[in-house]
Design a protein around this motif. Structure first.
Motif, PDB file in Angstrom:
ATOM      1  N   LYS A  16       0.835  -1.215   0.000  1.00 22.20           N
ATOM      2  CA  LYS A  16       0.000   0.000   0.000  1.00 22.20           C
ATOM      3  C   LYS A  16       0.863   1.256   0.000  1.00 22.20           C
ATOM      4  O   LYS A  16       0.509   2.266  -0.624  1.00 22.20           O
ATOM      5  CB  LYS A  16      -0.954  -0.019   1.202  1.00 22.20           C
ATOM      6  CG  LYS A  16      -2.075  -1.034   1.048  1.00 22.20           C
ATOM      7  CD  LYS A  16      -2.916  -1.158   2.294  1.00 22.20           C
ATOM      8  CE  LYS A  16      -3.852  -2.336   2.223  1.00 22.20           C
ATOM      9  NZ  LYS A  16      -4.932  -2.189   1.239  1.00 22.20           N
ATOM     10  N   LEU A  17       1.996   1.193   0.680  1.00 26.31           N
ATOM     11  CA  LEU A  17       2.881   2.364   0.676  1.00 26.31           C
ATOM     12  C   LEU A  17       3.414   2.628  -0.735  1.00 26.31           C
ATOM     13  O   LEU A  17       3.512   3.782  -1.161  1.00 26.31           O
ATOM     14  CB  LEU A  17       4.039   2.166   1.670  1.00 26.31           C
ATOM     15  CG  LEU A  17       5.037   3.314   1.712  1.00 26.31           C
ATOM     16  CD1 LEU A  17       4.374   4.605   2.189  1.00 26.31           C
ATOM     17  CD2 LEU A  17       6.228   2.978   2.604  1.00 26.31           C
ATOM     18  N   THR A  18       3.728   1.568  -1.459  1.00 27.25           N
ATOM     19  CA  THR A  18       4.193   1.734  -2.844  1.00 27.25           C
ATOM     20  C   THR A  18       3.118   2.425  -3.690  1.00 27.25           C
ATOM     21  O   THR A  18       3.411   3.336  -4.466  1.00 27.25           O
ATOM     22  CB  THR A  18       4.579   0.367  -3.456  1.00 27.25           C
ATOM     23  OG1 THR A  18       5.663  -0.154  -2.690  1.00 27.25           O
ATOM     24  CG2 THR A  18       4.997   0.489  -4.918  1.00 27.25           C
ATOM     25  N   LEU A  19       1.871   2.009  -3.500  1.00 26.61           N
ATOM     26  CA  LEU A  19       0.778   2.673  -4.234  1.00 26.61           C
ATOM     27  C   LEU A  19       0.708   4.155  -3.869  1.00 26.61           C
ATOM     28  O   LEU A  19       0.506   5.014  -4.723  1.00 26.61           O
ATOM     29  CB  LEU A  19      -0.563   1.991  -3.929  1.00 26.61           C
ATOM     30  CG  LEU A  19      -0.705   0.531  -4.366  1.00 26.61           C
ATOM     31  CD1 LEU A  19      -2.046  -0.038  -3.919  1.00 26.61           C
ATOM     32  CD2 LEU A  19      -0.557   0.413  -5.885  1.00 26.61           C
ATOM     33  N   PRO A 133       2.422  11.558   9.043  1.00 27.27           N
ATOM     34  CA  PRO A 133       2.881  10.605   8.020  1.00 27.27           C
ATOM     35  C   PRO A 133       4.374  10.712   7.693  1.00 27.27           C
ATOM     36  O   PRO A 133       4.977   9.733   7.306  1.00 27.27           O
ATOM     37  CB  PRO A 133       2.055  10.956   6.784  1.00 27.27           C
ATOM     38  CG  PRO A 133       0.998  11.875   7.214  1.00 27.27           C
ATOM     39  CD  PRO A 133       1.372  12.449   8.540  1.00 27.27           C
ATOM     40  N   MET A 134       4.950  11.913   7.839  1.00 32.68           N
ATOM     41  CA  MET A 134       6.327  12.096   7.385  1.00 32.68           C
ATOM     42  C   MET A 134       7.229  12.549   8.533  1.00 32.68           C
ATOM     43  O   MET A 134       6.971  13.577   9.168  1.00 32.68           O
ATOM     44  CB  MET A 134       6.386  13.153   6.281  1.00 32.68           C
ATOM     45  CG  MET A 134       5.404  12.935   5.147  1.00 32.68           C
ATOM     46  SD  MET A 134       5.551  11.349   4.322  1.00 32.68           S
ATOM     47  CE  MET A 134       6.794  11.716   3.124  1.00 32.68           C
ATOM     48  N   PHE A 158       5.386   7.237  18.567  1.00 31.37           N
ATOM     49  CA  PHE A 158       5.259   8.085  17.381  1.00 31.37           C
ATOM     50  C   PHE A 158       5.060   7.201  16.155  1.00 31.37           C
ATOM     51  O   PHE A 158       5.853   6.279  15.920  1.00 31.37           O
ATOM     52  CB  PHE A 158       6.518   8.958  17.220  1.00 31.37           C
ATOM     53  CG  PHE A 158       6.497   9.803  15.975  1.00 31.37           C
ATOM     54  CD1 PHE A 158       5.449  10.678  15.731  1.00 31.37           C
ATOM     55  CD2 PHE A 158       7.510   9.716  15.041  1.00 31.37           C
ATOM     56  CE1 PHE A 158       5.406  11.449  14.575  1.00 31.37           C
ATOM     57  CE2 PHE A 158       7.487  10.483  13.881  1.00 31.37           C
ATOM     58  CZ  PHE A 158       6.435  11.352  13.652  1.00 31.37           C
ATOM     59  N   MET A 159       4.004   7.471  15.412  1.00 26.99           N
ATOM     60  CA  MET A 159       3.715   6.661  14.222  1.00 26.99           C
ATOM     61  C   MET A 159       3.792   7.531  12.975  1.00 26.99           C
ATOM     62  O   MET A 159       3.169   8.590  12.911  1.00 26.99           O
ATOM     63  CB  MET A 159       2.301   6.099  14.357  1.00 26.99           C
ATOM     64  CG  MET A 159       1.782   5.424  13.137  1.00 26.99           C
ATOM     65  SD  MET A 159       0.202   4.661  13.569  1.00 26.99           S
ATOM     66  CE  MET A 159      -0.522   4.529  11.979  1.00 26.99           C
ATOM     67  N   CYS A 160       4.593   7.078  12.017  1.00 27.97           N
ATOM     68  CA  CYS A 160       4.672   7.797  10.742  1.00 27.97           C
ATOM     69  C   CYS A 160       4.701   6.756   9.616  1.00 27.97           C
ATOM     70  O   CYS A 160       4.788   5.556   9.877  1.00 27.97           O
ATOM     71  CB  CYS A 160       5.911   8.682  10.688  1.00 27.97           C
ATOM     72  SG  CYS A 160       7.467   7.798  10.820  1.00 27.97           S
ATOM     73  N   LEU A 161       4.615   7.212   8.386  1.00 25.56           N
ATOM     74  CA  LEU A 161       4.704   6.285   7.253  1.00 25.56           C
ATOM     75  C   LEU A 161       6.131   6.230   6.740  1.00 25.56           C
ATOM     76  O   LEU A 161       6.716   5.166   6.583  1.00 25.56           O
ATOM     77  CB  LEU A 161       3.756   6.723   6.132  1.00 25.56           C
ATOM     78  CG  LEU A 161       2.275   6.775   6.491  1.00 25.56           C
ATOM     79  CD1 LEU A 161       1.455   7.142   5.276  1.00 25.56           C
ATOM     80  CD2 LEU A 161       1.828   5.436   7.064  1.00 25.56           C
ATOM     81  N   VAL A 162       6.691   7.409   6.457  1.00 25.27           N
ATOM     82  CA  VAL A 162       8.035   7.462   5.877  1.00 25.27           C
ATOM     83  C   VAL A 162       8.930   8.317   6.764  1.00 25.27           C
ATOM     84  O   VAL A 162       8.553   9.435   7.138  1.00 25.27           O
ATOM     85  CB  VAL A 162       7.993   8.082   4.458  1.00 25.27           C
ATOM     86  CG1 VAL A 162       9.378   8.085   3.842  1.00 25.27           C
ATOM     87  CG2 VAL A 162       7.019   7.318   3.567  1.00 25.27           C
ATOM     88  N   ALA A 183       6.730   2.835   8.189  1.00 25.68           N
ATOM     89  CA  ALA A 183       6.622   1.813   7.149  1.00 25.68           C
ATOM     90  C   ALA A 183       7.873   1.817   6.268  1.00 25.68           C
ATOM     91  O   ALA A 183       8.129   0.850   5.559  1.00 25.68           O
ATOM     92  CB  ALA A 183       5.375   2.047   6.307  1.00 25.68           C
ATOM     93  N   ALA A 184       8.630   2.914   6.283  1.00 25.45           N
ATOM     94  CA  ALA A 184       9.853   2.969   5.453  1.00 25.45           C
ATOM     95  C   ALA A 184      10.850   3.967   6.037  1.00 25.45           C
ATOM     96  O   ALA A 184      10.455   4.984   6.622  1.00 25.45           O
ATOM     97  CB  ALA A 184       9.498   3.398   4.026  1.00 25.45           C
TER      98      ALA A 184
END
Ligand code: URA
Length: 210
Positions: A16-19, A133-134, A158-162, A183-184
Motif C-alpha cells: 500500500k505504501l508503494t501505491l 505521516p512524514m 510516534f507513528m509515521c509512514l516514511v 513503514a519505510a
C-alpha cells in the motif's frame, strides 16, 4: 536498525505504501490508502500496551479475561497531515481520545511553529500516540513531544509512514525513549526538507491541495 525504531515490514503495509508513493495515485486513492495503512500499523504500534485481566461471565462460566490496562489512549495528530492517519486509528480504537497539535514548518528556516494545541486536561498517566505521516527534519515531531511530555503521560509512541535518516537521528537524540513506528526509512532529505524518494507533500496529497 536503531533502538526504538520499528520498521513495519508487513507485505500489505509495504504494498500500500508503494501505491501511495506513485505520482499517478489520485487523492481519493491516496486518502483511502493512508487510512488502511494506519489500521494495519495500529497492531504493531500498540503491540506492547500494558494489559490486565478482569472478571467476566461468558454464556458458559465466569473467567478472568485480558483487557487493556489504564485510561483510554490518546491519539495526537500533528495538523494537518496527521489527520490522514486519524480515521484509520479510530476504526481500531473507537473510544480513543484525540488531542490536536498544530505545528507548521516555516518554509524558510524549516523550524517548527506551534499555532494550535487542544487536548483534554487529563493526558497525565495516559498512553499517547503521536501521528504524522512524514518524519522529515524531525523538528515538528520533536516540538510536539516536548509539548506532550509536559502533560506527564504514561507513554508516548510516534507513528509515521516514511522517515528520513536526518529526522530519525534528530528525534532520537532528543527523545530516545519514544518508540518510533514507520513503514519505510528513505534515503535522505532534499534542500527543501522533502523526503527522497518519499511520496511528496502528504498533506497536499491527502487534502487535494496540490
Ligand atoms: N512533509 C511532507 O509532507 N513530505 C515530505 O517529504 C517532507 C515533509
Amino acid at each position: 536498525m536503531k533502538k526504538n525504531f520499528h520498521l513495519v515490514r508487513h507485505p500489505l503495509v509495504q504494498h500500500k505504501l508503494t501505491l501511495m508513493r506513485k505520482k499517478t495515485t489520485s487523492v481519493t486513492e491516496f486518502r483511502a490508502l493512508v487510512s488502511e495503512v494506519a489500521m494495519l500499523m495500529a497492531y504493531e504500534v500498540t503491540r506492547n500496551l500494558p494489559m490486565t485481566t478482569e472478571s467476566i461471565v461468558t454464556p458458559m462460566e465466569r473467567m478472568r479475561a485480558p483487557v487493556l490496562k489504564g485510561e483510554k489512549m490518546v491519539l495526537v495528530p500533528i495538523l494537518r497531515a496527521g489527520m490522514g492517519l486519524l480515521d484509520g486509528m479510530l476504526q481500531i480504537f473507537p473510544s480513543a481520545r484525540v488531542a490536536h497539535i498544530g505545528i507548521y514548518r516555516d518554509e524558510r528556516t524549516l523550524e517548527p511553529v506551534e499555532y494550535y494545541f487542544k487536548a483534554s486536561k487529563t493526558l497525565r498517566g495516559r498512553d499517547l500516540i503521536l501521528l504524522d505521516p512524514m518524519l522529515a527534519t524531525g523538528n515538528s515531531a520533536v516540538a510536539a513531544v516536548d509539548r506532550l511530555k509536559g502533560a506527564q503521560p504514561r507513554s508516548i509512541r510516534f507513528m509515521c509512514l516514511v522517515a528520513a535518516p536526518e529526522g530519525l537521528s534528530c528525534f532520537q537524540k532528543r527523545h530516545p525513549e519514544v518508540a518510533i513506528y514507520a513503514a519505510a526509512l528513505d534515503k535522505k532529505l532534499n534542500s527543501r526538507g522533502y523526503i527522497l524518494p518519499g511520496l511528496g507533500d502528504a498533506g497536499d496529497r491527502i487534502f487535494g491541495t496540490i
